[in-house]
Design a protein around this motif. Structure first.
Motif, PDB file in Angstrom:
ATOM      1  N   ALA A 131      24.573  43.699  34.452  1.00 14.54           N
ATOM      2  CA  ALA A 131      25.100  42.337  34.300  1.00 14.54           C
ATOM      3  C   ALA A 131      26.544  42.346  33.796  1.00 14.54           C
ATOM      4  O   ALA A 131      27.426  41.690  34.364  1.00 14.54           O
ATOM      5  N   LEU A 132      26.804  43.094  32.733  1.00 15.36           N
ATOM      6  CA  LEU A 132      28.144  43.107  32.146  1.00 15.36           C
ATOM      7  C   LEU A 132      29.140  43.801  33.059  1.00 15.36           C
ATOM      8  O   LEU A 132      30.302  43.385  33.171  1.00 15.36           O
ATOM      9  N   GLY A 133      28.690  44.854  33.738  1.00 14.98           N
ATOM     10  CA  GLY A 133      29.586  45.550  34.661  1.00 14.98           C
ATOM     11  C   GLY A 133      30.017  44.669  35.812  1.00 14.98           C
ATOM     12  O   GLY A 133      31.217  44.561  36.118  1.00 14.98           O
ATOM     13  N   PHE A 134      29.079  43.983  36.437  1.00 21.11           N
ATOM     14  CA  PHE A 134      29.434  43.169  37.603  1.00 21.11           C
ATOM     15  C   PHE A 134      29.988  41.806  37.217  1.00 21.11           C
ATOM     16  O   PHE A 134      30.524  41.103  38.073  1.00 21.11           O
ATOM     17  N   ALA A 135      29.901  41.428  35.940  1.00 23.05           N
ATOM     18  CA  ALA A 135      30.592  40.220  35.499  1.00 23.05           C
ATOM     19  C   ALA A 135      32.104  40.397  35.548  1.00 23.05           C
ATOM     20  O   ALA A 135      32.850  39.413  35.531  1.00 23.05           O
ATOM     21  N   THR A 136      32.568  41.647  35.624  1.00 23.79           N
ATOM     22  CA  THR A 136      34.012  41.905  35.715  1.00 23.79           C
ATOM     23  C   THR A 136      34.538  41.833  37.140  1.00 23.79           C
ATOM     24  O   THR A 136      35.751  41.758  37.340  1.00 23.79           O
ATOM     25  N   VAL A 137      33.656  41.863  38.138  1.00 26.72           N
ATOM     26  CA  VAL A 137      34.124  41.957  39.534  1.00 26.72           C
ATOM     27  C   VAL A 137      34.913  40.723  39.971  1.00 26.72           C
ATOM     28  O   VAL A 137      36.064  40.855  40.422  1.00 26.72           O
ATOM     29  N   PRO A 138      34.361  39.494  39.875  1.00 26.45           N
ATOM     30  CA  PRO A 138      35.149  38.334  40.319  1.00 26.45           C
ATOM     31  C   PRO A 138      36.460  38.146  39.556  1.00 26.45           C
ATOM     32  O   PRO A 138      37.501  37.908  40.188  1.00 26.45           O
ATOM     33  N   PRO A 139      36.481  38.260  38.200  1.00 20.90           N
ATOM     34  CA  PRO A 139      37.761  38.067  37.521  1.00 20.90           C
ATOM     35  C   PRO A 139      38.797  39.122  37.866  1.00 20.90           C
ATOM     36  O   PRO A 139      39.981  38.806  38.025  1.00 20.90           O
ATOM     37  N   LEU A 140      38.387  40.391  38.017  1.00 27.81           N
ATOM     38  CA  LEU A 140      39.355  41.427  38.347  1.00 27.81           C
ATOM     39  C   LEU A 140      39.872  41.274  39.773  1.00 27.81           C
ATOM     40  O   LEU A 140      41.069  41.442  40.037  1.00 27.81           O
ATOM     41  N   GLN A 141      38.977  40.940  40.705  1.00 27.99           N
ATOM     42  CA  GLN A 141      39.415  40.747  42.083  1.00 27.99           C
ATOM     43  C   GLN A 141      40.337  39.525  42.182  1.00 27.99           C
ATOM     44  O   GLN A 141      41.348  39.547  42.888  1.00 27.99           O
ATOM     45  N   LYS A 142      40.006  38.453  41.458  1.00 30.56           N
ATOM     46  CA  LYS A 142      40.852  37.262  41.455  1.00 30.56           C
ATOM     47  C   LYS A 142      42.201  37.565  40.815  1.00 30.56           C
ATOM     48  O   LYS A 142      43.245  37.071  41.270  1.00 30.56           O
ATOM     49  N   ARG A 143      42.200  38.380  39.771  1.00 30.71           N
ATOM     50  CA  ARG A 143      43.456  38.715  39.100  1.00 30.71           C
ATOM     51  C   ARG A 143      44.396  39.473  40.037  1.00 30.71           C
ATOM     52  O   ARG A 143      45.599  39.246  40.043  1.00 30.71           O
ATOM     53  N   VAL A 144      43.841  40.369  40.832  1.00 27.08           N
ATOM     54  CA  VAL A 144      44.652  41.082  41.822  1.00 27.08           C
ATOM     55  C   VAL A 144      45.227  40.100  42.836  1.00 27.08           C
ATOM     56  O   VAL A 144      46.413  40.159  43.182  1.00 27.08           O
ATOM     57  N   LEU A 145      44.395  39.184  43.319  1.00 27.47           N
ATOM     58  CA  LEU A 145      44.859  38.198  44.297  1.00 27.47           C
ATOM     59  C   LEU A 145      45.956  37.315  43.704  1.00 27.47           C
ATOM     60  O   LEU A 145      46.951  37.019  44.371  1.00 27.47           O
ATOM     61  N   ASP A 146      45.785  36.886  42.468  1.00 31.09           N
ATOM     62  CA  ASP A 146      46.741  35.978  41.840  1.00 31.09           C
ATOM     63  C   ASP A 146      48.106  36.617  41.630  1.00 31.09           C
ATOM     64  O   ASP A 146      49.141  35.940  41.698  1.00 31.09           O
ATOM     65  N   HIS A 147      48.116  37.922  41.357  1.00 24.41           N
ATOM     66  CA  HIS A 147      49.378  38.586  41.017  1.00 24.41           C
ATOM     67  C   HIS A 147      50.000  39.336  42.189  1.00 24.41           C
ATOM     68  O   HIS A 147      51.038  39.974  42.009  1.00 24.41           O
ATOM     69  N   ALA A 148      49.379  39.259  43.373  1.00 27.35           N
ATOM     70  CA  ALA A 148      49.935  39.974  44.521  1.00 27.35           C
ATOM     71  C   ALA A 148      51.006  39.162  45.230  1.00 27.35           C
ATOM     72  O   ALA A 148      51.515  39.598  46.270  1.00 27.35           O
ATOM     73  N   HIS A 149      51.339  37.969  44.732  1.00 23.77           N
ATOM     74  CA  HIS A 149      52.495  37.185  45.173  1.00 23.77           C
ATOM     75  C   HIS A 149      52.566  36.975  46.686  1.00 23.77           C
ATOM     76  O   HIS A 149      53.501  37.402  47.351  1.00 23.77           O
ATOM     77  N   GLY A 150      51.548  36.337  47.241  1.00 22.34           N
ATOM     78  CA  GLY A 150      51.613  35.918  48.636  1.00 22.34           C
ATOM     79  C   GLY A 150      51.306  37.004  49.640  1.00 22.34           C
ATOM     80  O   GLY A 150      51.288  36.748  50.842  1.00 22.34           O
ATOM     81  N   ALA A 151      51.073  38.240  49.199  1.00 20.10           N
ATOM     82  CA  ALA A 151      50.719  39.329  50.114  1.00 20.10           C
ATOM     83  C   ALA A 151      49.575  40.126  49.499  1.00 20.10           C
ATOM     84  O   ALA A 151      49.738  41.282  49.116  1.00 20.10           O
ATOM     85  N   PRO A 152      48.386  39.502  49.388  1.00 13.87           N
ATOM     86  CA  PRO A 152      47.324  40.086  48.567  1.00 13.87           C
ATOM     87  C   PRO A 152      46.367  41.010  49.294  1.00 13.87           C
ATOM     88  O   PRO A 152      45.548  41.655  48.658  1.00 13.87           O
ATOM     89  N   THR A 153      46.444  41.094  50.632  1.00 15.41           N
ATOM     90  CA  THR A 153      45.374  41.747  51.384  1.00 15.41           C
ATOM     91  C   THR A 153      45.256  43.224  51.056  1.00 15.41           C
ATOM     92  O   THR A 153      44.161  43.737  50.778  1.00 15.41           O
ATOM     93  N   LEU A 154      46.359  43.953  51.098  1.00 13.60           N
ATOM     94  CA  LEU A 154      46.320  45.393  50.838  1.00 13.60           C
ATOM     95  C   LEU A 154      45.915  45.674  49.392  1.00 13.60           C
ATOM     96  O   LEU A 154      45.112  46.573  49.130  1.00 13.60           O
ATOM     97  N   ALA A 155      46.457  44.906  48.450  1.00 16.02           N
ATOM     98  CA  ALA A 155      46.108  45.102  47.045  1.00 16.02           C
ATOM     99  C   ALA A 155      44.631  44.815  46.805  1.00 16.02           C
ATOM    100  O   ALA A 155      43.956  45.527  46.049  1.00 16.02           O
TER     101      ALA A 155
END
Length: 423
Positions: free
Chosen positions: A300-324
């Motif tokens: 539970a605790l391990g996979f609770a990190t998946v959506p926030p970490l994936q969203k954080r990568v998307l948010d900070h990839a500045h308009g080109a998030p696919t590769l990141a």
């Protein structure tokens, strides 16, 4: 949530099943293909390496076509790899089939995360991503145990044919339900690569490696730990993995819901809780009840990190998030490989089957430290802008001054000085 997320979840279910079901079928595969169980274990290693290498390569190759078409192509590759595995006459062909299937893994989750986030309002992005990853977590509750049962009773080749059929269903779902989203204008490969120069993207990936390293340090060696230390029968390992899978499902959904509200507090809670549970599990693994609770909480605790970490990568990839985004999926597998290696080292050193739990606790704690550093770095520009705001600005002008300062900082320029407001 759009129905298109169901199609992505089905594809994720198939991919999650084929990744983990092989672990319960290694003796049968090895005996049928004339290799030892350790040699058959290369089917697991080869898949993980294929995910790590294939995620960026397949994403780069897909930059020139629409994301929907790329998702369909990836599902086709997944189907082909599992069919090759099902009909493989020798071990080498089976290994090729596993690698072919693995090439779809990272890019599917990476591109799928971007598509899922684009299908919903900004405040629901993490929830949409978690809905797609629900397919992966449910695979560990339903797909893997069922596939193992079928493989042990009807033959492992039947299992891989059924997984290929899941791929066909996922392909049909993507074709029917996923809209043909327009490709972002002006985004080139160099823009995608440039995302890796962003400190926050790198920190998020490092948190992924260490956080999931914490999870799989313990789970990789769950069978000998539960049988040799906790006293469970060997047959109990299957339902213990179901308990772990149920924890994954719960954590993924909770993480997606709360990450849309308070992303960093969600990360702090999940990583801190994971480190604490792993540390306690090191000393309490001899108790059956405590072990069952710990296995659930680790999932539970391990996979609770998946959506926030994936969203954080998307948010900070500045308009080109696919590769990141795809590379972050590879980071999950890097964490799995790293933790399995470290766990094996401490067991080989004679520290016992519970020692990997302590390794996992250290890895999760390190991820928590990175989360704190990441958040502090993120807040620094805001604090600097507030400190540099002239005292004689009215609130509206001060807001504009800070916005100008932030925009200038993003572009590497110094903010223009604001003059006093005249009445």
């Amino acid at each position: 949530m759009p129905l298109a997320l169901l199609a992505l979840a089905i594809g994720a279910f198939g991919i999650g099943t084929t990744e983990f079901v092989i672990m319960g079928l290694l003796p049968q595969v090895g005996a049928d293909l004339g290799v030892s169980v350790p040699t058959a274990g290369f089917l697991v290693t080869g898949y993980a390496l294929g995910v790590m290498i294939g995620a960026p390569i397949m994403t780069v190759l897909g930059t020139r076509i629409s994301r929907k078409n790329m998702l369909m192509l990836l599902m086709g590759l997944f189907i082909l790899g599992n069919v090759i595995s099902a009909v493989a006459p020798v071990f080498a062909v089976m290994l090729i089939g596993r690698v072919v299937a693995s090439l779809a893994h990272g890019a599917f989750f990476g591109i799928g995360s971007v598509v899922a986030a684009e299908l919903v309002a900004p405040e629901k992005k993490a929830g949409a991503i978690s809905m797609m990853f629900t397919g992966l977590t449910v695979a560990n509750v339903v797909g893997v145990p069922l596939g193992t049962y079928v493989g042990q009773n009807a033959g492992w080749r039947v299992t891989f044919l059924l997984v290929a059929a899941l791929g066909v269903l996922g392909l049909a779902g993507v074709a029917k339900l996923v809209p043909d989203l327009p490709k972002p204008e002006g985004v080139r490969l160099r823009h995608e690569v440039a995302a890796f120069r962003n400190t926050q993207v790198i920190l998020a990936m490092a948190m992924t490696v260490l956080g999931f390293g914490g999870v799989f340090a313990a789970i990789t060696y769950i069978a000998p730990m539960m049988t040799e230390v906790s006293g469970f029968a060997g047959s109990s390992v299957t339902w213990l993995m179901v308990v772990f899978g149920l924890g994954m499902v719960a954590g993924n959904l909770i993480g997606g819901r709360f990450a849309d509200r308070k992303l960093m507090p969600m990360l702090y809670t999940a990583l801190g809780g994971l480190a604490l549970v792993l540390l306690l599990f090191t000393f309490l693994a001899s108790g059956k009840a405590a072990s069952v609770v710990a296995v659930f909480l680790i999932g539970a605790l391990g996979f609770a990190t998946v959506p926030p970490l994936q969203k954080r990568v998307l948010d900070h990839a500045h308009g080109a998030p696919t590769l990141a985004s795809a590379a972050n999926i590879g980071a999950f597998n890097l964490g799995n490989a790293l933790s399995a290696w470290l766990g094996g080292l401490v067991i080989s050193a004679g520290l016992g089957y519970t020692a990997p739990n302590a390794v996992g606790a250290v890895l999760a704690a390190a991820a928590l430290v990175l989360a704190v550093i990441s958040h502090r770095l993120e807040l620094r520009p805001t604090r600097t802008a507030e400190a540099s705001t002239p005292a004689n600005l009215d609130p509206a002008a001060a807001t504009g001054h800070r916005a100008a300062h932030a925009a200038a900082s993003d572009h590497g320029a110094a903010p223009a000085a604001a003059g006093p407001v005249r009445s």
